[in-house]
Design an enzyme around this catalytic site. Structure first.
Site, PDB file in Angstrom:
ATOM      1  N   THR B 157       0.925  -1.300   0.135  1.00 56.48           N
ATOM      2  CA  THR B 157      -0.139  -0.002   0.117  1.00 56.48           C
ATOM      3  C   THR B 157       0.826   1.189  -0.119  1.00 56.48           C
ATOM      4  OG1 THR B 157      -0.185   0.167   2.333  1.00 56.48           O
ATOM      5  CG2 THR B 157      -1.667  -1.331   1.234  1.00 56.48           C
ATOM      6  N   HIS B 158       0.350   2.269  -0.542  1.00 56.41           N
ATOM      7  CA  HIS B 158       1.128   3.420  -0.728  1.00 56.41           C
ATOM      8  C   HIS B 158       2.703   3.208  -1.125  1.00 56.41           C
ATOM      9  CE1 HIS B 158      -1.307   5.745   2.331  1.00 56.41           C
ATOM     10  NE2 HIS B 158      -1.534   4.686   2.734  1.00 56.41           N
ATOM     11  N   SER B 280      17.931  -0.761 -25.614  1.00 58.31           N
ATOM     12  CA  SER B 280      18.271   0.872 -25.702  1.00 58.31           C
ATOM     13  C   SER B 280      19.254   1.085 -26.815  1.00 58.31           C
ATOM     14  CB  SER B 280      18.685   1.358 -24.412  1.00 58.31           C
ATOM     15  OG  SER B 280      19.413   2.353 -24.826  1.00 58.31           O
ATOM     16  N   LYS B 286      20.154  -2.732 -21.144  1.00 59.53           N
ATOM     17  CA  LYS B 286      18.649  -2.606 -20.806  1.00 59.53           C
ATOM     18  C   LYS B 286      17.714  -3.617 -21.339  1.00 59.53           C
ATOM     19  CE  LYS B 286      16.903   1.122 -19.638  1.00 59.53           C
ATOM     20  NZ  LYS B 286      16.537   1.716 -18.634  1.00 59.53           N
ATOM     21  N   ASN B 288      13.711  -3.485 -21.622  1.00 57.65           N
ATOM     22  CA  ASN B 288      12.766  -2.526 -21.250  1.00 57.65           C
ATOM     23  C   ASN B 288      11.435  -3.111 -21.352  1.00 57.65           C
ATOM     24  OD1 ASN B 288      14.500  -0.401 -20.334  1.00 57.65           O
ATOM     25  ND2 ASN B 288      14.713   0.153 -22.448  1.00 57.65           N
ATOM     26  N   GLU B 293       4.529  -0.872 -21.203  1.00 57.78           N
ATOM     27  CA  GLU B 293       4.239   0.642 -21.301  1.00 57.78           C
ATOM     28  C   GLU B 293       3.315   1.044 -22.117  1.00 57.78           C
ATOM     29  OE1 GLU B 293       8.648   2.185 -19.745  1.00 57.78           O
ATOM     30  OE2 GLU B 293       8.546   1.150 -21.553  1.00 57.78           O
ATOM     31  N   TYR B 320     -30.798  14.761 -35.801  1.00 56.19           N
ATOM     32  CA  TYR B 320     -29.218  14.694 -36.079  1.00 56.19           C
ATOM     33  C   TYR B 320     -28.785  15.930 -36.686  1.00 56.19           C
ATOM     34  CZ  TYR B 320     -25.738  13.086 -39.080  1.00 56.19           C
ATOM     35  OH  TYR B 320     -24.583  12.728 -39.669  1.00 56.19           O
ATOM     36  N   GLN B 325     -20.837  12.577 -37.391  1.00 60.75           N
ATOM     37  CA  GLN B 325     -19.973  11.727 -38.229  1.00 60.75           C
ATOM     38  C   GLN B 325     -18.657  11.394 -37.509  1.00 60.75           C
ATOM     39  OE1 GLN B 325     -19.115  13.448 -41.902  1.00 60.75           O
ATOM     40  NE2 GLN B 325     -17.299  12.306 -42.339  1.00 60.75           N
ATOM     41  N   LYS B 328     -17.486   7.948 -34.825  1.00 59.35           N
ATOM     42  CA  LYS B 328     -16.993   6.925 -35.523  1.00 59.35           C
ATOM     43  C   LYS B 328     -15.429   6.492 -35.165  1.00 59.35           C
ATOM     44  CE  LYS B 328     -19.134   6.994 -39.999  1.00 59.35           C
ATOM     45  NZ  LYS B 328     -19.273   6.450 -41.226  1.00 59.35           N
TER      46      LYS B 328
END
Lengths: 395, 395, 395, 395
Positions: B157-158, B280, B286, B288, B293, B320, B325, B328
């Protein structure tokens, strides 16, 4: 006086921090206090059942919680700013009245499941308030239909006259839309009717609590089993409730927009009740539809609340974060904006008068152009050809 | 070639205007064409039933619509930019193949109910796609639970360690959340399963159409009676569908956030499948979590679509407007973002490996502080006193 | 072919992952390629200055980047889907043409500063496009004022006639509003005109790069010094640019709303050019203001883009995250929506005709009530008393 | 007592309507009263200059307005709920004290320009409050740099260690970002420093007012000439001010996110001051970063306010609408949220301690991988080859 989350500590509290972290809670929580009492009473009864509290202790706690609940419902309960929220204020009151017994109520729960239980009970009750306001508006629209449903008016598309419509068709369209919203409201009310009691801070409590019993005694229909799902629901369940309010308010927004347009002096299909209009400080001739404009604008206030609820928890790992404190205000503001708007619209619609002469005058011939096309179609002219023939006069 | 809404006119079209009004429709509508064929076939059969078309005419129209539908499903149907949308392209194709008969299909309907029928059938089908992707993710989570559910991890928590949790509890929380979302999806799918056919441009059509028959033949379960309610639903029904997608995506966002956190080298509870990570261009060490993400970020894309749907129709009088339009694109983008994200997460979760040693290492003593409190409680120490005693060591 | 971020790895790539991570980049990046070439040429010249590249190497790289830039500007440059984005495609092209030399260009930079440099140069150029479109609309409004500025029309408050206004006053109000927006655009254009080159992945590069020289050669006016500030700006600078677009579009939205209202058959102050209107597929009499309705709606599309930009990076620790990839699309969509809307409005306004008879007819007596109040005031009657006297006739 | 816009009317007011239309104004307007006094005094002086008021009348009005202003600044001014807002309350107070003279102040103005003048003066003053809070935070960050700027910490990308960074680089990045925000704040402050006085309800007033003089006397630097542009600015200028607040708050949100991450027990680069942390009601070991979490969440509150300001006026024809009343609350809430958050962060940052040992421990070898690549580059190895060699150990 010690807040529920406060440790005995040598650190002096910083008053700016206290003010910042309390935020609007001392005011907002006045509305939650009664629900916290209900949930706490359910929790106390459960502690009795599993033997953590004696029957006599349960009775005294429940009696005192009832007394607090009544004082909250009557507007007499107060939350001292230094106590920050209703949960601390209630537990302190219990301790003040019942001594050591008051301190036992927090056994087997955390502030997290406590707050959430109160919030859900609050939402369930508020859903009822919204439903009533929506029903009043629906009834107002049906009443209008009863009085003047048969009066023909032009139907518009693209803000231009299109084909014949009627007061009854128009009012019935909004009534149906509101009824559809009400079914979603009922769905989300059901969704919220699941007890979080016993999930602690999101990982349960190391005690053999009887979640089903606590749920029943607190007034919930079901138990939400997984404690992590309980935490994931925070902000999210509220966002769907407020989304539903936004649907009601979108109908209200468009109804208001129609009525502003239909009551223009140049259109004049309807007359707004005088008490719902205001004048101008400079122009003596004005009768302005301020109530309708405010309803229209309140849609955007509700939508902003919904967006805040939907953005606050994104990007947080699972489990509780203090960010959630800020979900209370948009929830309550949206509920009030929607309830007030639906109620005032219901009253306005009930006083609406239809100006039959103005309606008749507005039914200029082009409104019937499509009917003339179909008259030709019925005589055997293909639709596209009939359309072309009638269209000629408008070139 | 003439667009459906185009009047014979001496005005030369302005190519900038044509480009502006067509917008993205020639591309977006490729996804609607098959549904327009289905709805149009239902409408044609209804016109046969009420005697506007002969049985043979109905058969020829339906056969040709089926052929178009198949070509659309196979990706062979094209919408020339100058035709603007699938509805014009389909009617032009009918006329090209069937001559005068093709022109009869538009009897008893308007572009408005035609477009809306196709959109609703599309949404109903897409809801199925979302449900499948969500089910795959739920299955992935349950599979993970099956493999490693019993492994203990710290619950947070936190963003700090709180109490003991487990892979099973954690995965089960997300699975339950997704299942709750799926029930709202089913609700809104049902809401959309109402036929608008026969409501014309919002004020009905001056012809004795059989709405119930058209609905059934087009594949709808019910008829949405009031034509003004039909128009009021535009943007609004879509907004609730996309709100539901945003709920799924909020779960996905938080699941991704957890996994980014849990797979940090310092935490290391889980190992992401190598194919889901990238390196990277400058830092050779790295690994990643790019896929996670992007899932996290796509929540905000879906939310933006929802907001656009909720703001576009506010402040418009009923009936209308061309503004619609633009509903969509956010609808389709949100559907794709959600379906793709849920599907890729499902795949990633299926390949997730739990590092038991890292999990064990993370279970440092403070994670068990609450259990120590409750051990004292069970020995008869009041909760607040037990809390104080255990808390001392952390001051 | 290897992506810039790809490590030599035994892991087989997963095609679903590749599709998911590429997203819309292969299409969107076609618009960035020319700017990447400009920034890369600046970077190459800087590498020459600090001795990492030989003068001849710099020349060959710059020549080839120029050739790629021209092909991008002429729409001939292609980004194979498997290369994912323009940066990989450009470096691969360099390597293909120049062999080992192509691989040297990435010395002293990361994809992060490379992408950001291209994006900023793109935004600076696009700000110019927006300014031109806004200026065209302002000119159109001034032209209208020149033609018909003196024609009196009623001014409205609360959608009711208030006091006398004029075409000139009205058009001048929008022109002034647009000019105010243009000043903010210039401000944010200046803000973006800071070079990120040399900040690497957010923590600089372990090489003595000459940031000022690279900035100048790439076409920037200044260097943004702190690399962490550079990363914090991502999504944020864009959000202010799009906020500025939203201001332009709010003006456009309200201008469109006015024109839809002013061109209603019942009002008729202005006549829209026929090429900017459409008919209906069912109602032969209709002349609908579709272009204005789409402009009105595009405001909400731009606003949604702004919101997405403002929500995507919240809650992320400092430093790059892949989430940022999704900021490109809302940025580009907002730019296009605004540029197209302002341009089409400029054209429409230039063709607007004022119907003087309709304007005169609309100036009914109540429009002059305030003037009658002030005539009394000038005779010495206190304002509130004069207001009361004139107001009597409207009770 | 009569509201400014109220006509003598036989209609009995409806208390529900009164409550609905007053909304939160009686509370919110307490903050505007002093600014209304300043603007009204400027207006009174202008009426003196053009001969509508006698010098003695001007003096008496200005004196009384000064007295009201002081009482407002000292928190003693009250707005009775039935008066609805500060403008009515102030005019009533003037009339109560000065008799007929009090009624003359409204000559030559409308409530619209009156309200707007007060709001703009309020915003100008509040911009100063925000600037101060932001400067305090910037100073806090620079102080931290002064204390511990040289301490190295890992820089992160993708929430994984990337390259070496330092406390100074990190704090400097936020300081620069805040300074960039402050420049936009100054821009928008200047934008708001234009007087609306004399534009009446949006169409001027039929009296030869001296707008430049009124502007100067009310404290504005410039006059906003076109009255329709003045009305178009409503909600819009505010939205840009709140957008600027959202930029500050995005920095605050990310700074808070960093600090939550950097102060995790496992990371521990910094120690939060104890007064800024809270414990848990159930877990005795917890030290939770609640203040930082609330700052993080307040970003979303400010963003919601911005969105509400940006949606409320869309789709409205030009000229005043009552919808605008609802722009006050999000404006004020956003100002408070931003000012409070920046101020508390400034205080927190000033008390931040860097744990040098924890920072050193976190600088594991992979943080230096890029430096090893560039060491090879400096030895003549081409970058891509050097990258490959160093990368091998991480496969």
């Amino acid at each position: 006086m010690v807040k529920l989350w406060q440790k005995k500590s040598k650190t002096d509290p910083d008053p700016d921090v206290e003010t910042f972290t309390a935020g609007d809670d001392p005011d907002l929580d006045l509305r939650l206090a009664a629900y916290d009492c209900a949930a706490s009473a359910g929790h106390a009864r459960m502690l009795g059942k599993i033997g953590v509290l004696q029957p006599d202790e349960v009775r005294r706690l429940v009696d005192e919680l009832d007394a607090i609940r009544r004082s909250a419902e009557e507007g007499r309960f107060e939350i001292p700013r230094e106590m920050e929220d209703c949960h601390t204020a209630i537990e302190n009151r219990l301790t003040e009245k019942l001594g050591e017994l008051g301190k036992k109520i927090h056994t087997g729960r955390s502030r997290n499941d406590q707050v959430l239980a109160a919030l859900r009970l609050f939402c369930i009750a508020e859903a009822g308030r919204i439903r009533s306001a929506a029903e009043a508006l629906t009834a107002g629209l049906k009443g209008l239909s009863g009085r003047s449903g048969g009066v023909a008016i032009p139907g518009y598309t693209h803000t231009r006259k299109a084909m014949p419509s009627s007061i009854g068709l128009w009012a019935g369209g909004y009534a149906l839309a509101l009824e559809e919203d009400a079914r979603l409201l009922e769905f989300i009310r059901g969704r919220m009717d699941q007890s979080p009691l016993g999930t602690g801070a999101g990982y349960g409590v190391p005690l053999d609590v009887d979640r089903a019993y606590a749920a029943k005694e607190a007034g919930f229909s079901a138990v939400q089993e997984n404690p992590i799902a309980v935490q994931l629901s925070r902000g999210k369940f509220e966002s769907t409730l407020v989304h539903c309010l936004a649907l009601f308010m979108l109908d209200a927004n468009r109804l208001a927009t129609d009525l502003i347009f239909f009551s223009m002096p140049d259109t004049g299909f309807v007359r707004l009740p005088a008490a719902f209009c205001t004048g101008s400080s400079i122009m003596p001739q004005k009768k302005n539809p301020d109530v309708l404009e405010l309803v229209r604008a309140k849609y955007h206030a509700v939508l902003a609340c919904q967006i805040q609820l939907q953005t606050t928890t994104a990007g947080l790992i699972s489990g509780y974060h203090r960010d959630l404190q800020l979900t209370k205000k948009p929830l309550m503001e949206a509920l009030d904006a929607a309830a007030d708007s639906l109620a005032i619209l219901a009253k306005l619609v009930s006083g609406l008068e239809v100006d039959e002469a103005a309606c008749a005058k507005a039914l200029t011939e082009e409104v019937f152009a499509t009917e003339r096309v179909y008259a030709l179609v019925k005589q055997g002219v293909p639709f596209r050809e009939a359309y072309r023939r009638v269209g000629k006069q408008y070139e």
